[in-house]
Design a protein around this motif. Structure first.
Motif, PDB file in Angstrom:
ATOM      1  N   ILE A   1       0.752  -1.060  -0.009  1.00 54.71           N
ATOM      2  CA  ILE A   1      -0.021  -0.072   0.137  1.00 54.71           C
ATOM      3  C   ILE A   1       0.840   1.189  -0.083  1.00 54.71           C
ATOM      4  O   ILE A   1       0.531   2.365  -0.795  1.00 54.71           O
ATOM      5  N   ALA A   2       1.786   1.420   0.873  1.00 56.48           N
ATOM      6  CA  ALA A   2       2.757   2.564   1.005  1.00 56.48           C
ATOM      7  C   ALA A   2       3.573   2.770  -0.257  1.00 56.48           C
ATOM      8  O   ALA A   2       3.544   4.016  -0.951  1.00 56.48           O
ATOM      9  N   LYS A   3       3.981   1.727  -1.067  1.00 60.03           N
ATOM     10  CA  LYS A   3       4.690   1.827  -2.459  1.00 60.03           C
ATOM     11  C   LYS A   3       3.540   2.161  -3.590  1.00 60.03           C
ATOM     12  O   LYS A   3       3.856   3.212  -4.161  1.00 60.03           O
ATOM     13  N   LEU A   4       2.353   1.776  -3.464  1.00 61.93           N
ATOM     14  CA  LEU A   4       1.313   2.174  -4.398  1.00 61.93           C
ATOM     15  C   LEU A   4       1.128   3.723  -4.275  1.00 61.93           C
ATOM     16  O   LEU A   4       1.010   4.358  -5.085  1.00 61.93           O
TER      17      LEU A   4
ATOM     18  N   GLY B   1      -2.079  -0.897 -12.740  1.00 61.77           N
ATOM     19  CA  GLY B   1      -0.784  -1.789 -12.751  1.00 61.77           C
ATOM     20  C   GLY B   1      -0.720  -2.375 -11.578  1.00 61.77           C
ATOM     21  O   GLY B   1      -0.419  -3.687 -11.469  1.00 61.77           O
ATOM     22  N   GLN B   2      -1.096  -1.849 -10.362  1.00 62.88           N
ATOM     23  CA  GLN B   2      -0.713  -2.575  -8.846  1.00 62.88           C
ATOM     24  C   GLN B   2      -1.854  -2.974  -8.323  1.00 62.88           C
ATOM     25  O   GLN B   2      -2.069  -3.367  -7.333  1.00 62.88           O
ATOM     26  N   PHE B   3      -3.204  -2.950  -9.109  1.00 60.38           N
ATOM     27  CA  PHE B   3      -4.230  -3.294  -8.260  1.00 60.38           C
ATOM     28  C   PHE B   3      -4.512  -4.758  -7.781  1.00 60.38           C
ATOM     29  O   PHE B   3      -4.785  -4.992  -6.991  1.00 60.38           O
ATOM     30  N   ALA B   4      -3.868  -5.786  -8.771  1.00 58.44           N
ATOM     31  CA  ALA B   4      -3.987  -6.911  -8.366  1.00 58.44           C
ATOM     32  C   ALA B   4      -3.190  -7.323  -7.133  1.00 58.44           C
ATOM     33  O   ALA B   4      -3.647  -8.129  -6.112  1.00 58.44           O
ATOM     34  N   ALA B   5      -1.977  -6.807  -7.019  1.00 57.20           N
ATOM     35  CA  ALA B   5      -1.055  -6.829  -5.938  1.00 57.20           C
ATOM     36  C   ALA B   5      -1.792  -6.125  -4.662  1.00 57.20           C
ATOM     37  O   ALA B   5      -1.700  -6.352  -3.400  1.00 57.20           O
ATOM     38  N   LEU B   6      -2.476  -5.011  -4.871  1.00 58.86           N
ATOM     39  CA  LEU B   6      -3.223  -4.186  -4.002  1.00 58.86           C
ATOM     40  C   LEU B   6      -4.448  -4.971  -3.398  1.00 58.86           C
ATOM     41  O   LEU B   6      -4.661  -5.160  -2.129  1.00 58.86           O
ATOM     42  N   SER B   7      -5.099  -5.759  -4.136  1.00 58.08           N
ATOM     43  CA  SER B   7      -6.206  -6.602  -3.866  1.00 58.08           C
ATOM     44  C   SER B   7      -5.778  -7.696  -2.733  1.00 58.08           C
ATOM     45  O   SER B   7      -6.256  -8.179  -2.186  1.00 58.08           O
ATOM     46  N   ALA B   8      -4.706  -8.531  -3.396  1.00 58.17           N
ATOM     47  CA  ALA B   8      -4.088  -9.335  -2.546  1.00 58.17           C
ATOM     48  C   ALA B   8      -3.542  -8.812  -1.387  1.00 58.17           C
ATOM     49  O   ALA B   8      -3.848  -9.775   0.046  1.00 58.17           O
ATOM     50  N   ALA B   9      -3.055  -7.852  -1.292  1.00 58.00           N
ATOM     51  CA  ALA B   9      -2.696  -6.862   0.317  1.00 58.00           C
ATOM     52  C   ALA B   9      -3.619  -6.881   1.186  1.00 58.00           C
ATOM     53  O   ALA B   9      -3.797  -7.225   2.411  1.00 58.00           O
TER      54      ALA B   9
ATOM     55  N   LYS C   1     -11.578  -3.172   2.430  1.00 57.78           N
ATOM     56  CA  LYS C   1     -12.353  -3.514   1.346  1.00 57.78           C
ATOM     57  C   LYS C   1     -13.263  -2.869   0.625  1.00 57.78           C
ATOM     58  O   LYS C   1     -13.370  -2.789  -0.552  1.00 57.78           O
ATOM     59  N   GLU C   2     -13.839  -1.923   1.211  1.00 57.75           N
ATOM     60  CA  GLU C   2     -14.791  -1.014   0.934  1.00 57.75           C
ATOM     61  C   GLU C   2     -14.046  -0.156  -0.081  1.00 57.75           C
ATOM     62  O   GLU C   2     -14.494   0.094  -1.252  1.00 57.75           O
ATOM     63  N   ASN C   3     -12.849   0.564   0.345  1.00 56.12           N
ATOM     64  CA  ASN C   3     -12.001   1.204  -0.562  1.00 56.12           C
ATOM     65  C   ASN C   3     -11.762   0.574  -1.782  1.00 56.12           C
ATOM     66  O   ASN C   3     -11.574   1.526  -3.035  1.00 56.12           O
ATOM     67  N   LEU C   4     -11.355  -0.622  -1.665  1.00 60.75           N
ATOM     68  CA  LEU C   4     -10.827  -1.343  -2.857  1.00 60.75           C
ATOM     69  C   LEU C   4     -11.756  -1.566  -3.900  1.00 60.75           C
ATOM     70  O   LEU C   4     -11.789  -1.734  -5.100  1.00 60.75           O
TER      71      LEU C   4
END
Length: 257
Positions: A187-190, A209-217, A237-240
């Motif tokens: 999250i911090a990197k994104l 580009g980072q959404f998949a990684a963000l979703s997993a995080a 989850k709501e924000n995602l």
């Protein structure tokens, strides 16, 4: 001839008495000798019988002693003590019936040995009672040791289970901490990359580009959060979901950013 002339001077009764008295005297002497010999023989026979009885008594004492040593208890001790007393009384009678000085040393030695047996019986019985007491003490100590061993084993088992449970909880906490750390880093990197862009499209591209990684995080963070922090996971989850909705719409402008 001289005797005939001498006897001729006496009456016939005197002559008869003169011959009969020596004869009666010799018979009496023979009778008395026989009576003395008979009494002496009877005494010898009684003494021999008493000696045989004493020998048989020693055999019984030996058997009683063997039984007492093999099976030491109150019954065998009482039986052996009675046998020894009987043998001692018999030897006393033998000594009383013996002629003066005849076998006295041997009889006294036998009486002394029999008396010593009584003392040995008492000593053996005392040692046996000490042994029983010691064995009981050992059994009690062993029982206490076994009880303590069981308690220690129970405590060790409980401690081992507690340690295993604590270890499991610690491992889970470490895994959760790792998930939280990894998720927060993503999250911090994104956020850093997102804020570094100034053009809306570039920001959306970075987010896409980072959404998949963000979703997993977000998924890992929600699973790793403690119970009292579940609300934060729901917010993530709501924000995602909102971010995904904006990406699906595909409209890129300052309002969307």
């Amino acid at each position: 001839m001289v005797i005939d002339r001498l006897l001729a001077r006496f009456k016939i009764q005197t002559k008869v008495i003169a011959f009969i008295v020596p004869f009666l005297a010799s018979i009496s002497a023979v009778g008395l000798s026989g009576l003395y010999a008979s009494n002496l023989l009877q005494t010898r026979m009684d003494m021999s019988n008493a000696v045989l009885q004493s020998l048989s008594g020693f055999k019984s004492v030996y058997a009683g002693m063997t039984d007492f040593l093999k099976n030491t208890n109150e019954a065998t001790r009482s039986a052996l003590s009675l046998q020894v007393k009987t043998q001692s009384d018999l030897l006393q009678n033998v000594r009383a019936g013996a002629n003066s000085g005849e076998g006295e040393a041997e009889i006294n030695a036998a009486i002394t040995g029999t008396t010593a047996i009584s003392g040995q019986i008492d000593q053996l019985w005392s040692r046996y009672q000490e042994e029983v007491s010691t064995r009981q003490g050992i059994d009690t100590a062993i029982g206490a040791i076994v009880k303590l061993q069981a308690e220690i084993m129970g405590y060790a088992t409980v401690s081992r289970d507690d340690l295993a449970a604590d270890e499991g909880r610690a491992k889970n906490l470490l895994r959760d901490a790792e998930k939280l750390t990894k998720g927060s880093s993503i999250i911090a990197k994104l956020v850093t990359e997102f804020n570094a862009k100034t053009v809306p499209q570039e920001r959306m591209d970075a987010l896409s580009g980072q959404f998949a990684a963000l979703s997993a995080a977000v998924k890992d963070i929600s699973a790793a959060l403690p119970t009292d922090q579940r609300l934060l996971g729901d917010q993530l989850k709501e924000n995602l979901a909102q971010l995904k909705q904006q990406l699906d719409i595909g409209v890129v402008n300052d309002a969307t950013i």
